[in-house]
Design a protein around this motif. Structure first.
Motif, PDB file in Angstrom:
ATOM      1  N   ASN A 178       0.867  -1.176   0.000  1.00 18.72           N
ATOM      2  CA  ASN A 178       0.000   0.000   0.000  1.00 18.72           C
ATOM      3  C   ASN A 178       0.905   1.228   0.000  1.00 18.72           C
ATOM      4  O   ASN A 178       1.360   1.684   1.053  1.00 18.72           O
TER       5      ASN A 178
ATOM      6  N   GLN B  16     -15.598  -4.666  -1.827  1.00 20.79           N
ATOM      7  CA  GLN B  16     -15.067  -3.871  -0.734  1.00 20.79           C
ATOM      8  C   GLN B  16     -14.258  -2.703  -1.296  1.00 20.79           C
ATOM      9  O   GLN B  16     -13.635  -2.819  -2.351  1.00 20.79           O
TER      10      GLN B  16
ATOM     11  N   ASP C 153     -11.302   0.162  -0.273  1.00 22.02           N
ATOM     12  CA  ASP C 153     -10.284   0.432   0.735  1.00 22.02           C
ATOM     13  C   ASP C 153     -10.156   1.932   1.004  1.00 22.02           C
ATOM     14  O   ASP C 153     -10.850   2.748   0.382  1.00 22.02           O
TER      15      ASP C 153
ATOM     16  N   TRP D 181     -15.503  -7.850   6.651  1.00 20.92           N
ATOM     17  CA  TRP D 181     -14.183  -7.871   6.050  1.00 20.92           C
ATOM     18  C   TRP D 181     -13.341  -6.777   6.698  1.00 20.92           C
ATOM     19  O   TRP D 181     -13.768  -5.626   6.799  1.00 20.92           O
ATOM     20  N   ARG D 182     -12.117  -7.118   7.107  1.00 16.04           N
ATOM     21  CA  ARG D 182     -11.205  -6.174   7.749  1.00 16.04           C
ATOM     22  C   ARG D 182     -10.044  -5.888   6.799  1.00 16.04           C
ATOM     23  O   ARG D 182      -9.298  -6.794   6.414  1.00 16.04           O
ATOM     24  N   PHE D 183      -9.872  -4.633   6.424  1.00 15.21           N
ATOM     25  CA  PHE D 183      -8.826  -4.255   5.477  1.00 15.21           C
ATOM     26  C   PHE D 183      -7.460  -4.220   6.157  1.00 15.21           C
ATOM     27  O   PHE D 183      -7.343  -3.899   7.331  1.00 15.21           O
TER      28      PHE D 183
ATOM     29  N   ARG E   4      -2.968  -5.428   0.267  1.00 18.96           N
ATOM     30  CA  ARG E   4      -4.032  -4.736  -0.457  1.00 18.96           C
ATOM     31  C   ARG E   4      -5.421  -5.286  -0.133  1.00 18.96           C
ATOM     32  O   ARG E   4      -6.429  -4.741  -0.582  1.00 18.96           O
TER      33      ARG E   4
ATOM     34  N   TYR F 161      -8.006  -8.213   2.492  1.00 19.57           N
ATOM     35  CA  TYR F 161      -8.898  -8.272   3.633  1.00 19.57           C
ATOM     36  C   TYR F 161      -8.783  -9.621   4.344  1.00 19.57           C
ATOM     37  O   TYR F 161      -8.330 -10.612   3.779  1.00 19.57           O
TER      38      TYR F 161
END
Length: 360
Positions: free
Chosen positions: A82, A282, A284, A319-321, A325, A327
Protein backbone atom coordinates in the motif's frame (compact mmCIF):
# COMPACT_ATOMS: atom_id res chain seq x y z
CA UNK A 1 5.05 -3.38 -16.14
CA UNK A 2 2.67 -3.65 -19.09
CA UNK A 3 0.37 -6.62 -19.48
CA UNK A 4 2.44 -8.54 -22.02
CA UNK A 5 5.69 -8.17 -20.09
CA UNK A 6 4.15 -8.93 -16.71
CA UNK A 7 2.31 -11.96 -18.10
CA UNK A 8 5.53 -13.29 -19.62
CA UNK A 9 7.38 -12.66 -16.36
CA UNK A 10 4.68 -14.44 -14.36
CA UNK A 11 4.78 -17.42 -16.70
CA UNK A 12 8.57 -17.65 -16.40
CA UNK A 13 8.41 -17.56 -12.60
CA UNK A 14 5.55 -20.02 -12.25
CA UNK A 15 6.42 -22.48 -15.02
CA UNK A 16 10.22 -22.46 -14.74
CA UNK A 17 11.61 -20.88 -11.58
CA UNK A 18 9.21 -22.37 -9.03
CA UNK A 19 9.45 -26.00 -10.27
CA UNK A 20 13.24 -25.77 -10.39
CA UNK A 21 13.84 -24.06 -7.04
CA UNK A 22 10.89 -24.67 -4.74
CA UNK A 23 11.05 -27.50 -2.20
CA UNK A 24 7.85 -26.79 -0.26
CA UNK A 25 6.27 -30.24 -0.53
CA UNK A 26 9.39 -32.13 0.55
CA UNK A 27 10.08 -29.69 3.39
CA UNK A 28 6.50 -29.95 4.66
CA UNK A 29 6.97 -33.68 5.21
CA UNK A 30 9.75 -33.14 7.76
CA UNK A 31 9.89 -31.51 11.21
CA UNK A 32 11.02 -27.90 11.42
CA UNK A 33 14.61 -27.98 12.69
CA UNK A 34 15.34 -24.26 13.07
CA UNK A 35 16.12 -23.29 9.48
CA UNK A 36 15.35 -20.73 8.30
CA UNK A 37 15.87 -18.91 11.56
CA UNK A 38 12.85 -16.84 12.58
CA UNK A 39 14.51 -13.42 12.62
CA UNK A 40 13.30 -10.02 11.35
CA UNK A 41 16.18 -9.05 8.99
CA UNK A 42 15.15 -5.44 9.57
CA UNK A 43 18.43 -3.93 8.41
CA UNK A 44 19.20 -6.55 5.75
CA UNK A 45 19.83 -5.62 2.17
CA UNK A 46 19.43 -9.23 1.10
CA UNK A 47 16.05 -10.03 2.62
CA UNK A 48 13.70 -7.23 1.64
CA UNK A 49 10.78 -8.07 3.88
CA UNK A 50 9.78 -10.48 6.59
CA UNK A 51 6.47 -11.47 8.15
CA UNK A 52 5.50 -12.75 11.57
CA UNK A 53 1.94 -13.89 12.12
CA UNK A 54 -0.25 -15.62 14.68
CA UNK A 55 -3.63 -16.89 13.49
CA UNK A 56 -6.48 -18.44 15.45
CA UNK A 57 -9.17 -19.88 13.16
CA UNK A 58 -11.95 -21.14 15.43
CA UNK A 59 -13.39 -19.06 18.24
CA UNK A 60 -16.95 -19.00 19.56
CA UNK A 61 -19.28 -16.15 18.67
CA UNK A 62 -18.91 -13.23 18.60
CA UNK A 63 -15.14 -13.28 18.00
CA UNK A 64 -14.95 -16.13 15.44
CA UNK A 65 -11.20 -15.69 14.79
CA UNK A 66 -8.17 -13.69 15.92
CA UNK A 67 -5.34 -12.64 13.65
CA UNK A 68 -2.04 -10.88 14.28
CA UNK A 69 -0.47 -10.09 10.92
CA UNK A 70 2.79 -8.14 10.66
CA UNK A 71 4.88 -7.10 7.66
CA UNK A 72 8.39 -5.70 8.11
CA UNK A 73 9.58 -3.82 5.03
CA UNK A 74 7.82 -2.82 1.82
CA UNK A 75 7.36 -5.97 -0.25
CA UNK A 76 7.75 -4.81 -3.86
CA UNK A 77 4.70 -6.89 -4.79
CA UNK A 78 1.33 -5.92 -6.22
CA UNK A 79 -0.49 -7.99 -3.60
CA UNK A 80 0.91 -6.54 -0.41
CA UNK A 81 2.14 -2.97 -1.01
CA UNK A 82 0.00 0.00 0.00
CA UNK A 83 2.21 2.79 -1.31
CA UNK A 84 0.11 5.48 0.36
CA UNK A 85 0.96 3.93 3.71
CA UNK A 86 4.78 3.85 3.56
CA UNK A 87 6.93 5.78 6.01
CA UNK A 88 9.25 8.57 4.93
CA UNK A 89 12.02 8.90 3.96
CA UNK A 90 12.61 5.19 3.35
CA UNK A 91 9.82 2.81 2.33
CA UNK A 92 12.03 -0.10 3.37
CA UNK A 93 11.50 0.91 7.01
CA UNK A 94 7.73 0.50 6.74
CA UNK A 95 6.17 -2.09 9.00
CA UNK A 96 2.47 -2.73 9.61
CA UNK A 97 0.28 -4.55 12.11
CA UNK A 98 -3.19 -5.90 11.36
CA UNK A 99 -5.07 -7.49 14.25
CA UNK A 100 -8.80 -8.14 14.41
CA UNK A 101 -11.69 -10.40 15.29
CA UNK A 102 -15.16 -10.58 13.79
CA UNK A 103 -16.67 -8.82 16.82
CA UNK A 104 -17.84 -5.20 16.71
CA UNK A 105 -15.01 -2.71 16.29
CA UNK A 106 -12.18 -5.07 17.23
CA UNK A 107 -9.89 -3.99 14.42
CA UNK A 108 -6.39 -2.49 14.42
CA UNK A 109 -4.42 -1.56 11.30
CA UNK A 110 -1.44 0.74 11.72
CA UNK A 111 1.91 1.53 10.14
CA UNK A 112 5.16 2.03 12.04
CA UNK A 113 8.72 3.11 11.29
CA UNK A 114 10.80 0.01 11.98
CA UNK A 115 13.67 2.05 13.40
CA UNK A 116 11.83 4.84 15.17
CA UNK A 117 8.72 3.06 16.51
CA UNK A 118 9.77 -0.56 16.91
CA UNK A 119 12.20 -2.73 18.82
CA UNK A 120 12.96 -5.72 16.62
CA UNK A 121 15.64 -7.85 18.25
CA UNK A 122 18.09 -9.16 15.69
CA UNK A 123 17.69 -12.70 17.01
CA UNK A 124 13.87 -12.47 16.82
CA UNK A 125 13.43 -13.01 20.57
CA UNK A 126 11.43 -9.83 21.18
CA UNK A 127 9.50 -7.84 18.60
CA UNK A 128 7.54 -4.71 19.48
CA UNK A 129 5.47 -2.24 17.51
CA UNK A 130 5.14 0.91 19.63
CA UNK A 131 2.99 0.23 22.69
CA UNK A 132 0.52 -1.74 20.58
CA UNK A 133 2.04 -5.18 20.04
CA UNK A 134 4.73 -7.31 21.60
CA UNK A 135 5.73 -10.80 20.44
CA UNK A 136 8.21 -12.75 22.53
CA UNK A 137 9.75 -15.84 20.93
CA UNK A 138 11.60 -18.51 22.92
CA UNK A 139 10.66 -21.63 21.01
CA UNK A 140 8.69 -23.67 21.69
CA UNK A 141 6.99 -20.83 23.58
CA UNK A 142 5.61 -17.69 21.95
CA UNK A 143 3.75 -14.93 23.81
CA UNK A 144 1.60 -12.33 22.05
CA UNK A 145 0.51 -9.19 23.89
CA UNK A 146 -1.70 -6.73 21.98
CA UNK A 147 -3.00 -3.47 23.46
CA UNK A 148 -5.25 -1.82 20.91
CA UNK A 149 -7.79 0.96 21.26
CA UNK A 150 -10.87 -1.28 21.30
CA UNK A 151 -9.56 -4.63 22.59
CA UNK A 152 -6.59 -6.40 24.15
CA UNK A 153 -5.03 -9.77 23.41
CA UNK A 154 -2.89 -12.11 25.49
CA UNK A 155 -1.93 -15.42 23.89
CA UNK A 156 0.50 -18.13 24.93
CA UNK A 157 1.46 -20.60 22.22
CA UNK A 158 3.26 -23.93 22.45
CA UNK A 159 4.80 -24.06 19.01
CA UNK A 160 5.38 -27.52 17.54
CA UNK A 161 7.80 -28.65 14.83
CA UNK A 162 4.86 -29.57 12.59
CA UNK A 163 5.61 -27.25 9.68
CA UNK A 164 3.83 -26.41 6.45
CA UNK A 165 5.76 -24.60 3.73
CA UNK A 166 3.86 -22.49 1.22
CA UNK A 167 7.18 -21.64 -0.44
CA UNK A 168 10.71 -22.84 0.19
CA UNK A 169 13.34 -21.52 -2.18
CA UNK A 170 16.65 -19.62 -2.16
CA UNK A 171 14.80 -16.30 -2.54
CA UNK A 172 11.57 -16.83 -0.58
CA UNK A 173 10.66 -18.93 2.45
CA UNK A 174 7.15 -18.92 3.91
CA UNK A 175 6.19 -21.36 6.63
CA UNK A 176 3.52 -22.10 9.22
CA UNK A 177 4.07 -23.97 12.49
CA UNK A 178 1.17 -25.67 14.24
CA UNK A 179 0.74 -23.99 17.63
CA UNK A 180 -1.74 -24.96 20.34
CA UNK A 181 -2.59 -21.88 22.41
CA UNK A 182 -4.43 -20.49 25.41
CA UNK A 183 -5.20 -16.88 26.22
CA UNK A 184 -7.72 -14.09 26.61
CA UNK A 185 -9.38 -11.41 24.50
CA UNK A 186 -10.45 -8.42 26.60
CA UNK A 187 -12.80 -5.55 25.82
CA UNK A 188 -15.30 -3.36 27.66
CA UNK A 189 -17.43 -6.43 28.38
CA UNK A 190 -14.58 -8.22 30.16
CA UNK A 191 -12.14 -11.03 29.41
CA UNK A 192 -12.98 -14.02 27.22
CA UNK A 193 -10.82 -17.14 27.60
CA UNK A 194 -9.76 -18.82 24.34
CA UNK A 195 -7.89 -22.00 23.46
CA UNK A 196 -7.38 -24.27 20.48
CA UNK A 197 -5.04 -24.92 17.55
CA UNK A 198 -3.41 -21.83 16.11
CA UNK A 199 -0.51 -21.11 13.80
CA UNK A 200 2.79 -19.28 14.20
CA UNK A 201 3.99 -18.09 10.82
CA UNK A 202 7.08 -16.56 9.29
CA UNK A 203 8.37 -15.54 5.89
CA UNK A 204 11.45 -13.89 4.46
CA UNK A 205 11.87 -12.82 0.85
CA UNK A 206 14.22 -11.07 -1.50
CA UNK A 207 12.59 -8.24 -3.42
CA UNK A 208 13.51 -5.54 -5.96
CA UNK A 209 12.23 -2.99 -3.42
CA UNK A 210 15.54 -3.48 -1.61
CA UNK A 211 17.19 -1.36 -4.30
CA UNK A 212 15.14 1.77 -3.64
CA UNK A 213 14.11 3.91 -0.68
CA UNK A 214 11.11 5.09 -2.70
CA UNK A 215 8.20 2.73 -3.35
CA UNK A 216 8.64 0.85 -6.60
CA UNK A 217 6.34 2.12 -9.34
CA UNK A 218 3.49 -0.30 -10.11
CA UNK A 219 5.09 -1.41 -13.40
CA UNK A 220 8.12 -2.78 -11.51
CA UNK A 221 6.35 -4.62 -8.71
CA UNK A 222 6.32 -8.42 -8.78
CA UNK A 223 3.20 -9.37 -10.76
CA UNK A 224 1.29 -11.57 -8.33
CA UNK A 225 -2.36 -10.51 -8.39
CA UNK A 226 -4.48 -13.07 -6.53
CA UNK A 227 -4.10 -14.67 -3.11
CA UNK A 228 -6.30 -16.52 -0.65
CA UNK A 229 -5.29 -18.32 2.50
CA UNK A 230 -7.83 -20.03 4.74
CA UNK A 231 -7.46 -21.91 8.03
CA UNK A 232 -9.95 -24.39 9.47
CA UNK A 233 -9.79 -26.30 12.74
CA UNK A 234 -11.78 -29.37 11.76
CA UNK A 235 -11.88 -30.95 15.23
CA UNK A 236 -9.99 -30.72 18.50
CA UNK A 237 -6.75 -32.07 17.02
CA UNK A 238 -6.92 -31.40 13.24
CA UNK A 239 -6.09 -28.26 11.30
CA UNK A 240 -6.14 -27.64 7.55
CA UNK A 241 -4.46 -24.81 5.64
CA UNK A 242 -5.93 -23.99 2.20
CA UNK A 243 -3.97 -21.77 -0.19
CA UNK A 244 -4.27 -20.44 -3.72
CA UNK A 245 -1.94 -17.89 -5.36
CA UNK A 246 -1.96 -16.70 -8.97
CA UNK A 247 0.17 -14.42 -11.12
CA UNK A 248 -1.45 -13.18 -14.34
CA UNK A 249 -3.59 -16.29 -14.63
CA UNK A 250 -0.74 -18.66 -13.80
CA UNK A 251 -1.25 -20.84 -10.72
CA UNK A 252 1.71 -20.39 -8.39
CA UNK A 253 0.18 -22.36 -5.51
CA UNK A 254 -2.97 -24.42 -5.01
CA UNK A 255 -2.44 -26.65 -2.00
CA UNK A 256 -3.91 -28.07 1.19
CA UNK A 257 -1.82 -28.85 4.27
CA UNK A 258 -3.47 -31.18 6.78
CA UNK A 259 -1.89 -31.64 10.19
CA UNK A 260 -2.74 -32.86 13.66
CA UNK A 261 -1.68 -32.10 17.22
CA UNK A 262 -0.04 -35.53 17.53
CA UNK A 263 2.35 -34.83 14.66
CA UNK A 264 0.68 -36.22 11.54
CA UNK A 265 1.07 -34.12 8.40
CA UNK A 266 0.00 -34.45 4.78
CA UNK A 267 0.26 -32.20 1.74
CA UNK A 268 -2.25 -32.35 -1.10
CA UNK A 269 -1.91 -30.74 -4.52
CA UNK A 270 -5.06 -32.20 -6.11
CA UNK A 271 -7.11 -29.24 -4.94
CA UNK A 272 -9.96 -27.22 -6.41
CA UNK A 273 -11.24 -23.86 -5.21
CA UNK A 274 -14.27 -22.04 -6.56
CA UNK A 275 -16.18 -18.89 -5.73
CA UNK A 276 -19.84 -19.91 -5.99
CA UNK A 277 -21.29 -16.46 -5.35
CA UNK A 278 -19.66 -13.05 -5.15
CA UNK A 279 -20.40 -10.58 -2.39
CA UNK A 280 -20.48 -6.83 -2.48
CA UNK A 281 -17.17 -5.27 -3.56
CA UNK A 282 -15.07 -3.87 -0.73
CA UNK A 283 -13.55 -0.38 -1.03
CA UNK A 284 -10.28 0.43 0.73
CA UNK A 285 -9.18 3.78 2.26
CA UNK A 286 -7.77 4.87 -1.11
CA UNK A 287 -11.05 4.23 -2.93
CA UNK A 288 -9.91 1.03 -4.66
CA UNK A 289 -12.59 -1.60 -5.10
CA UNK A 290 -12.05 -5.33 -4.75
CA UNK A 291 -14.36 -8.30 -5.43
CA UNK A 292 -14.78 -10.65 -2.47
CA UNK A 293 -16.51 -14.03 -2.18
CA UNK A 294 -19.87 -14.61 -0.53
CA UNK A 295 -20.06 -18.38 -1.00
CA UNK A 296 -17.08 -20.62 -1.74
CA UNK A 297 -16.15 -24.27 -2.13
CA UNK A 298 -13.00 -26.36 -1.61
CA UNK A 299 -12.38 -29.90 -2.84
CA UNK A 300 -9.27 -31.84 -1.78
CA UNK A 301 -8.37 -35.29 -3.13
CA UNK A 302 -5.56 -37.68 -2.26
CA UNK A 303 -3.11 -39.21 -4.75
CA UNK A 304 -5.62 -41.99 -5.58
CA UNK A 305 -8.32 -39.47 -6.42
CA UNK A 306 -10.38 -40.08 -3.26
CA UNK A 307 -12.09 -37.09 -1.69
CA UNK A 308 -10.41 -36.08 1.57
CA UNK A 309 -12.17 -32.79 2.25
CA UNK A 310 -15.17 -30.99 0.75
CA UNK A 311 -16.04 -27.59 2.18
CA UNK A 312 -18.90 -25.21 1.36
CA UNK A 313 -18.54 -21.86 3.10
CA UNK A 314 -20.49 -18.63 3.37
CA UNK A 315 -18.79 -15.43 4.48
CA UNK A 316 -20.84 -13.91 7.30
CA UNK A 317 -18.42 -11.63 9.16
CA UNK A 318 -17.07 -8.13 8.47
CA UNK A 319 -14.18 -7.87 6.05
CA UNK A 320 -11.21 -6.17 7.75
CA UNK A 321 -8.83 -4.26 5.48
CA UNK A 322 -5.05 -4.36 5.83
CA UNK A 323 -3.83 -7.76 4.72
CA UNK A 324 -1.64 -6.02 2.19
CA UNK A 325 -4.03 -4.74 -0.46
CA UNK A 326 -6.74 -7.10 0.77
CA UNK A 327 -8.90 -8.27 3.63
CA UNK A 328 -9.42 -10.86 6.35
CA UNK A 329 -12.67 -12.27 7.69
CA UNK A 330 -14.57 -15.41 8.66
CA UNK A 331 -17.10 -17.82 7.22
CA UNK A 332 -19.30 -20.63 8.44
CA UNK A 333 -18.83 -23.90 6.58
CA UNK A 334 -20.32 -27.34 6.21
CA UNK A 335 -18.88 -30.35 4.45
CA UNK A 336 -17.17 -33.69 4.86
CA UNK A 337 -13.75 -34.69 6.11
CA UNK A 338 -12.86 -38.30 5.27
CA UNK A 339 -16.57 -39.02 4.82
CA UNK A 340 -17.54 -37.60 8.24
CA UNK A 341 -19.66 -34.45 8.45
CA UNK A 342 -17.98 -31.24 9.62
CA UNK A 343 -19.38 -27.79 10.33
CA UNK A 344 -17.81 -24.80 12.05
CA UNK A 345 -16.25 -21.38 11.44
CA UNK A 346 -13.10 -20.67 9.43
CA UNK A 347 -10.62 -17.84 8.86
CA UNK A 348 -10.04 -16.29 5.42
CA UNK A 349 -7.49 -13.93 3.87
CA UNK A 350 -8.34 -12.50 0.46
CA UNK A 351 -6.58 -10.30 -2.12
CA UNK A 352 -7.91 -10.13 -5.68
CA UNK A 353 -6.32 -7.69 -8.15
CA UNK A 354 -7.05 -9.66 -11.30
CA UNK A 355 -7.88 -7.32 -14.14
CA UNK A 356 -10.46 -9.48 -15.85
CA UNK A 357 -12.62 -10.80 -13.08
CA UNK A 358 -15.37 -13.32 -13.85
CA UNK A 359 -18.39 -12.38 -11.75
CA UNK A 360 -20.67 -15.36 -12.35
Amino acid sequence: MNDRISTAAAAAIVQVAIPLADRRIDASQKPYAGSPALIPHEASRRWGFTHFGVFVPRLPDPHRYLNTMTLIGATGTELFDNDGFVVEPDARRTTTVLSSTAHGDQYHYQRYDARRDCDLAADGSRLTWGQDLEIEVALPKVAVRGRYSTFSVDLHLEVTDNVAYFTKSPVYDHLSLLAPYTGTITDDAGATSVEGLGTFEYCRAMTPQNLSASPLPPRLKLPSDYFTYQILQLDDVTQVLLTEVQARGQSACLMAHLRTADGDRQVFDDVEFEVIEWGRDQVDPWGRGMPVPQRLRWLVRDSQGHEVLVIDGEVDAPWRFGHGRGYVGAYHYTGTFRAASVADTGYIEWIDLRRRQSRS
